[in-house]
Scaffold this motif. Structure first.
Motif, PDB file in Angstrom:
ATOM      1  N   ASP A 264      55.123 -21.366 146.021  1.00 17.24           N
ATOM      2  CA  ASP A 264      55.062 -19.932 145.735  1.00 17.24           C
ATOM      3  C   ASP A 264      53.728 -19.499 145.128  1.00 17.24           C
ATOM      4  OD1 ASP A 264      57.622 -19.654 146.708  1.00 17.24           O
ATOM      5  OD2 ASP A 264      58.569 -19.767 144.736  1.00 17.24           O
TER       6      ASP A 264
ATOM      7  N   ARG B  52      55.365 -27.017 134.074  1.00 21.21           N
ATOM      8  CA  ARG B  52      56.794 -27.025 134.397  1.00 21.21           C
ATOM      9  C   ARG B  52      57.473 -28.300 133.924  1.00 21.21           C
ATOM     10  NH1 ARG B  52      59.133 -23.480 138.201  1.00 21.21           N
ATOM     11  NH2 ARG B  52      60.625 -25.127 138.676  1.00 21.21           N
TER      12      ARG B  52
ATOM     13  N   ALA C  60      58.305 -24.206 143.647  1.00 16.33           N
ATOM     14  CA  ALA C  60      57.511 -23.298 142.820  1.00 16.33           C
ATOM     15  C   ALA C  60      56.029 -23.428 143.160  1.00 16.33           C
ATOM     16  CB  ALA C  60      57.754 -23.584 141.334  1.00 16.33           C
TER      17      ALA C  60
END
Length: 155
Positions: free
Chosen positions: A86, A103, A83
């Motif tokens: 990204d 997260r 992630a």
């Protein structure tokens, strides 16, 4: 000369002979263990990694009726690192860390943005404890950031 198949008695006799031979070899080695033990290095300690860590906040986060006085972080998973990859290229390290903290905790991003700088430092230090080695992506972790750099590619 034709060979006959081994009987159960033959196999039992052979196994007993092997057991006796093994005992004659192992016994002296076991007796040496006590003699050489003081000269051997201690066995390596097994790593025990908790599934999460809790970082008490000196300056609790408050939003409405919600107060967060301890930030609980779960362990970092590969999906979390993916992630991070990204995120847009050039995302600043601190923003990457806050994204990762969001997260790993149940605390909303906007609340994490209100972390006191002293608490933030302790939280990042705790986060760094999850990384035993350089990240598997081949990126190098800077001394100020536990988060692999954007755009790190496998080597």
């Amino acid at each position: 000369m034709s060979k006959r198949p081994a009987s159960e008695a033959d196999i039992t006799t052979a196994v007993a002979a092997i057991d006796r031979a093994t005992a004659r070899i192992v016994a002296p080695v076991q007796s040496l263990r006590g003699f050489i033990a003081p000269f051997l290095p201690p066995p390596p300690k097994e790593k025990t990694m908790s599934e999460s860590i809790e970082v008490p906040l000196a300056y609790p986060l408050r939003k409405g009726s919600v107060t967060v006085s301890t930030l609980k972080l779960r362990r970092v998973k590969v999906a979390d690192l993916n992630a991070l990859d990204d995120l847009p290229p050039g995302t600043k390290p601190r923003r990457r860390e806050v994204f990762l903290l969001g997260r790993l905790s149940d605390v909303p991003h906007d609340m994490l943005e209100e972390l006191d700088a002293a608490d933030y430092g302790r939280v990042v230090e705790a986060l760094e404890g999850f990384f035993d080695e350089a990240p598997p992506t081949g990126g190098s972790m800077s001394s100020s950031s536990p988060v692999p750099p954007a755009g790190a590619t496998p080597s």
